[in-house]
Motif scaffolding. Structure first.
Motif, PDB file in Angstrom:
ATOM      1  N   LYS A 117       1.018  -1.261  -0.142  1.00  0.00           N
ATOM      2  CA  LYS A 117      -0.062   0.172   0.037  1.00  0.00           C
ATOM      3  C   LYS A 117       0.761   1.436   0.125  1.00  0.00           C
ATOM      4  O   LYS A 117       0.901   2.437   0.000  1.00  0.00           O
ATOM      5  CB  LYS A 117      -0.992  -0.313   0.765  1.00  0.00           C
ATOM      6  N   ASP A 118       2.235   1.009   0.329  1.00  0.00           N
ATOM      7  CA  ASP A 118       3.179   2.656   0.779  1.00  0.00           C
ATOM      8  C   ASP A 118       3.558   2.418  -1.430  1.00  0.00           C
ATOM      9  O   ASP A 118       4.722   3.589  -1.181  1.00  0.00           O
ATOM     10  CB  ASP A 118       3.824   2.402   1.360  1.00  0.00           C
ATOM     11  N   VAL A 119       3.494   2.252  -2.311  1.00  0.00           N
ATOM     12  CA  VAL A 119       3.769   1.815  -3.531  1.00  0.00           C
ATOM     13  C   VAL A 119       3.439   3.225  -3.883  1.00  0.00           C
ATOM     14  O   VAL A 119       1.580   3.854  -3.701  1.00  0.00           O
ATOM     15  CB  VAL A 119       4.003   0.951  -4.316  1.00  0.00           C
ATOM     16  N   PRO A 120       3.669   4.458  -4.699  1.00  0.00           N
ATOM     17  CA  PRO A 120       3.234   5.667  -5.062  1.00  0.00           C
ATOM     18  C   PRO A 120       2.886   5.172  -6.061  1.00  0.00           C
ATOM     19  O   PRO A 120       2.724   4.852  -6.893  1.00  0.00           O
ATOM     20  CB  PRO A 120       4.583   6.403  -5.498  1.00  0.00           C
ATOM     21  N   ASP A 121       1.159   5.994  -5.627  1.00  0.00           N
ATOM     22  CA  ASP A 121       0.271   6.034  -6.505  1.00  0.00           C
ATOM     23  C   ASP A 121       0.438   7.526  -7.707  1.00  0.00           C
ATOM     24  O   ASP A 121       2.218   7.430  -7.836  1.00  0.00           O
ATOM     25  CB  ASP A 121      -1.221   6.924  -6.062  1.00  0.00           C
ATOM     26  N   GLU A 122      -0.293   7.553  -8.280  1.00  0.00           N
ATOM     27  CA  GLU A 122      -0.641   8.292  -9.674  1.00  0.00           C
ATOM     28  C   GLU A 122       0.119   9.923  -9.606  1.00  0.00           C
ATOM     29  O   GLU A 122       0.879  10.778 -10.041  1.00  0.00           O
ATOM     30  CB  GLU A 122      -1.796   8.570 -10.983  1.00  0.00           C
ATOM     31  N   ALA A 123      -0.458  10.350  -8.177  1.00  0.00           N
ATOM     32  CA  ALA A 123      -0.620  11.675  -7.724  1.00  0.00           C
ATOM     33  C   ALA A 123       0.726  11.894  -7.366  1.00  0.00           C
ATOM     34  O   ALA A 123       1.529  13.129  -7.439  1.00  0.00           O
ATOM     35  CB  ALA A 123      -1.524  11.886  -6.280  1.00  0.00           C
ATOM     36  N   GLU A 124       1.801  11.022  -6.323  1.00  0.00           N
ATOM     37  CA  GLU A 124       3.032  11.084  -6.120  1.00  0.00           C
ATOM     38  C   GLU A 124       3.336  10.763  -6.974  1.00  0.00           C
ATOM     39  O   GLU A 124       5.258  11.354  -6.767  1.00  0.00           O
ATOM     40  CB  GLU A 124       2.955   9.583  -4.694  1.00  0.00           C
ATOM     41  N   VAL A 125       3.699   9.863  -7.872  1.00  0.00           N
ATOM     42  CA  VAL A 125       4.125   9.919  -9.010  1.00  0.00           C
ATOM     43  C   VAL A 125       5.103  11.072 -10.254  1.00  0.00           C
ATOM     44  O   VAL A 125       6.009  11.714 -10.469  1.00  0.00           O
ATOM     45  CB  VAL A 125       4.123   8.827 -10.119  1.00  0.00           C
ATOM     46  N   ALA A 126       3.423  11.719  -9.797  1.00  0.00           N
ATOM     47  CA  ALA A 126       3.440  13.163 -10.680  1.00  0.00           C
ATOM     48  C   ALA A 126       4.064  14.040 -10.133  1.00  0.00           C
ATOM     49  O   ALA A 126       5.083  15.222 -10.743  1.00  0.00           O
ATOM     50  CB  ALA A 126       2.038  13.639 -10.831  1.00  0.00           C
ATOM     51  N   GLN A 127       3.976  14.075  -8.329  1.00  0.00           N
ATOM     52  CA  GLN A 127       4.914  14.597  -7.444  1.00  0.00           C
ATOM     53  C   GLN A 127       6.278  15.049  -7.898  1.00  0.00           C
ATOM     54  O   GLN A 127       7.062  15.053  -7.778  1.00  0.00           O
ATOM     55  CB  GLN A 127       4.456  15.325  -6.365  1.00  0.00           C
ATOM     56  N   ARG A 128       6.578  13.804  -8.050  1.00  0.00           N
ATOM     57  CA  ARG A 128       7.885  13.371  -8.151  1.00  0.00           C
ATOM     58  C   ARG A 128       8.526  13.668  -8.754  1.00  0.00           C
ATOM     59  O   ARG A 128       9.534  14.141  -9.235  1.00  0.00           O
ATOM     60  CB  ARG A 128       8.247  11.863  -7.303  1.00  0.00           C
ATOM     61  N   ARG A 129       7.803  13.404  -9.875  1.00  0.00           N
ATOM     62  CA  ARG A 129       8.218  14.343 -11.119  1.00  0.00           C
ATOM     63  C   ARG A 129       8.441  15.401 -11.513  1.00  0.00           C
ATOM     64  O   ARG A 129       9.536  15.881 -12.124  1.00  0.00           O
ATOM     65  CB  ARG A 129       7.558  13.256 -12.139  1.00  0.00           C
ATOM     66  N   ALA A 130       7.144  16.168 -11.315  1.00  0.00           N
ATOM     67  CA  ALA A 130       7.093  17.594 -10.802  1.00  0.00           C
ATOM     68  C   ALA A 130       8.605  18.277 -10.267  1.00  0.00           C
ATOM     69  O   ALA A 130       9.775  19.347 -10.379  1.00  0.00           O
ATOM     70  CB  ALA A 130       6.134  18.113 -10.583  1.00  0.00           C
ATOM     71  N   GLN A 131       9.018  17.420  -9.012  1.00  0.00           N
ATOM     72  CA  GLN A 131       9.783  18.722  -7.657  1.00  0.00           C
ATOM     73  C   GLN A 131      11.275  17.657  -7.810  1.00  0.00           C
ATOM     74  O   GLN A 131      12.465  18.283  -8.059  1.00  0.00           O
ATOM     75  CB  GLN A 131       9.736  18.099  -6.270  1.00  0.00           C
ATOM     76  N   VAL A 132      11.553  16.470  -8.819  1.00  0.00           N
ATOM     77  CA  VAL A 132      13.199  16.139  -8.785  1.00  0.00           C
ATOM     78  C   VAL A 132      13.071  15.802  -9.997  1.00  0.00           C
ATOM     79  O   VAL A 132      14.406  16.160 -10.627  1.00  0.00           O
ATOM     80  CB  VAL A 132      12.834  14.530  -8.047  1.00  0.00           C
ATOM     81  N   TRP A 133      12.661  14.809 -11.153  1.00  0.00           N
ATOM     82  CA  TRP A 133      13.049  14.984 -12.103  1.00  0.00           C
ATOM     83  C   TRP A 133      12.811  16.182 -12.814  1.00  0.00           C
ATOM     84  O   TRP A 133      13.576  16.726 -14.036  1.00  0.00           O
ATOM     85  CB  TRP A 133      11.740  13.597 -12.980  1.00  0.00           C
ATOM     86  N   GLN A 134      11.749  16.928 -12.878  1.00  0.00           N
ATOM     87  CA  GLN A 134      11.476  17.748 -14.104  1.00  0.00           C
ATOM     88  C   GLN A 134      12.885  19.098 -13.490  1.00  0.00           C
ATOM     89  O   GLN A 134      13.647  19.233 -14.858  1.00  0.00           O
ATOM     90  CB  GLN A 134      10.350  18.757 -13.606  1.00  0.00           C
TER      91      GLN A 134
END
Length: 277
Positions: free
Chosen positions: A113-130
């Protein structure tokens, strides 16, 4: 506005003067507490890090290179994956934009249940990847505008034995140019010729073999626009311990570092010749 994921810069950057940018997207080890608290004990050691590449590549500073280095672990967001999470190697086992398992195919998270959901993936993409990619694109544009050409060298390393991804022991020096799309072929072949000089010391090499270059190489390499990109995936046994505590081995590293330097210099010289044409 999503909440702040991390309290630390997601990269360090040293601006150089030469048309050379060295990218190290997988050397980061930091995992924000909100993510680290959910990881397994094994994952907290971030074993799939490209360890010590800043030290191994310390010679590029003397070449006038710009150097972009990730600070956050690939377990937070993999900077060498497409933003949509699509596979770079269809049909083969891969890890994603926000990985859920280790290279040994064990779960990263203690509880499913701790696996990142779509919202968390989007957050990580915006704040770390981008931010990393914004800086990468910005510096490539600056160098190309100033010099007319630029070499992007994407530096990586990996354990030499990983049954999930390849059989047996991996080739030591894996050069990738997206199967020829990211770098002029004559430059790639010249670099591979230098890599083959390492055979006398026991180092094996290949051009566009198992690892043909990740998202960074394939996306930013545009030789027709003056941007030549090469990825080097090295076996970690050529310079460090491949198991805990993942120590750098100065004597071992010292044997391959001159060869590595000649490879980067050969690529750089080849790109500069393109400017003169």
């Amino acid at each position: 506005m999503s909440k702040l994921l991390t309290d630390r810069p997601v990269f360090t950057f040293r601006q150089g003067t030469a048309p050379l940018l060295v990218s190290m997207p997988h050397v980061g080890t930091y995992v924000p507490p909100a993510i680290a608290d959910r990881l397994t004990d094994e994952a907290r050691h971030v074993p799939d890090t490209d360890w010590h590449l800043e030290r191994l590549y310390d010679f590029v500073v003397g070449m006038g290179a710009s150097v972009l280095v990730a600070t956050h672990s690939r377990y937070v967001a993999d900077l060498n994956r497409p933003p949509d999470g699509s596979s770079l190697y269809p049909g083969q086992s891969v890890t994603g934009l926000c990985p859920v398992d280790t290279f040994d195919d064990t779960p990263l998270y203690r509880d499913p249940k701790d696996v990142p959901d779509e919202a968390e993936v989007a957050q990580r993409r915006a704040q770390v990847w981008q931010p990393y990619h914004d800086k990468l694109a910005e510096e490539l544009a600056r160098l190309r505008d100033r010099h007319g050409v630029v070499l992007l060298w994407d530096a990586h390393s990996i354990r030499s034995v990983l049954p999930r991804f390849f059989e047996g022991k991996l080739t030591d020096l894996n050069l990738g140019t997206g199967k020829g799309i990211a770098c002029a072929q004559d430059i790639a072949e010249a670099v591979h010729a230098v890599a083959r000089e390492g055979e006398a010391q026991g180092y094996t090499s290949v051009l566009n073999g198992r690892f043909t270059g990740g998202y960074i190489t394939r996306h930013y390499g545009q030789p027709e626009q003056g941007i030549h990109a090469i990825q080097l995936e090295m076996t970690q046994c050529t310079y460090m311990q491949e198991a805990l505590p993942f120590d750098y081995l100065p004597e071992t590293a010292g044997r391959i570092q001159p060869l590595l330097q000649r490879m980067v210099q050969t690529a750089f010289d080849g790109v500069l010749r393109k400017r003169a044409i």
